[in-house]
Design a protein around this motif. Structure first.
Motif, short mmCIF file in Angstrom:
data_model
loop_
_atom_site.label_atom_id
_atom_site.label_comp_id
_atom_site.label_asym_id
_atom_site.label_seq_id
_atom_site.Cartn_x
_atom_site.Cartn_y
_atom_site.Cartn_z
N ASP A 99 0.86 -1.18 0.00
CA ASP A 99 0.00 0.00 0.00
C ASP A 99 0.90 1.23 0.00
N THR A 124 1.95 -0.72 4.87
CA THR A 124 1.65 -2.01 5.51
C THR A 124 2.77 -2.45 6.44
N CYS A 170 -1.65 4.81 -8.06
CA CYS A 170 -0.65 5.62 -7.37
C CYS A 170 -0.34 6.87 -8.20
#
Length: 227
Positions: free
Chosen positions: A3, A32, A150
């Protein structure tokens, strides 16, 4: 699954580059807690012209790209400025990395024409990230992709781009010409005994405007008389 959160801390003109280059300072956060061994990072840099206001002078300079202001609802859309790559070294948590943004002053490139038309203010940028992430897997390295969503946005001051251009092309610009046209330019320059390309273009413009230099071809561009 990783993430990531990407952000742009700054965009600045690279002072020691051999060719025109901006550098984007990125912050990459992995949320994470997994250890990242490396990222082969790819970035598409887009300009989002609809995100800023334009004065009358800028509108005139942008007419060739987007048409009149009455058409901007349809024509003022994001466009790609460049694509670039870098390698991110291993990290845990968050890291910062420099991303080289090689630039051109070629007026056949839409990004250069757009930036040249701007006065003050900022350039609305969108950086879209992709690439390959290397992590620790059950049998050595694991390989994943940078998630498709992203991205990061940044407002780069126009002055940053102007300083970069001025460092490499002080008070000048350049355009590409077909080989045949360039050969005709060179022949015209040789026949007239002109010293520089500036004088060559000025002589052609003077002929087009119906004026001739007062003392041959080697006078200043403002020393002309009617034919």
């Amino acid at each position: 699954m990783n993430d990531f959160a990407f952000s742009v801390l700054d965009v600045f003109a690279e002072p020691y580059a051999a060719a025109p280059q901006l550098t984007a300072r990125l912050r990459i956060e992995e949320r994470t807690g997994r250890r990242i061994h490396a990222i082969a990072l790819h970035c598409q840099v887009r300009i989002e012209p609809q995100r800023r206001h334009y004065d009358d002078a800028e509108q005139s300079g942008l007419h060739a790209l987007f048409g009149g202001r009455d058409r901007w609802t349809d024509t003022l859309k994001p466009f790609q400025w460049m694509s670039c790559d870098t390698t991110v070294q291993g990290f845990s948590g968050a890291t910062e990395v420099d991303l080289a943004l090689p630039c051109t002053y070629d007026f056949d490139v839409i990004g250069s024409r757009y930036l040249h038309a701007l006065g003050e203010g900022s350039v609305p940028l969108a950086l879209m990230f992709s690439g390959t992430v290397f992590t620790r897997g059950s049998k050595g390295f694991g390989v994943e992709q940078v998630p498709w969503d992203c991205e990061a946005r940044h407002s780069m001051p126009v002055e940053v781009w102007r300083r970069m251009v001025a460092a490499h092309f002080p008070n000048t610009g350049w355009i590409r010409l077909d080989h045949e046209v360039l050969a005709r330019f060179a022949d015209f320059r040789a026949r007239r005994g002109l010293i520089s390309w500036d004088e060559t273009v000025q002589a052609l413009l003077a002929e087009h405007d119906g004026v001739i230099p007062v003392s041959g071809d080697r006078t200043r561009s403002d020393e002309v008389v009617p034919r």
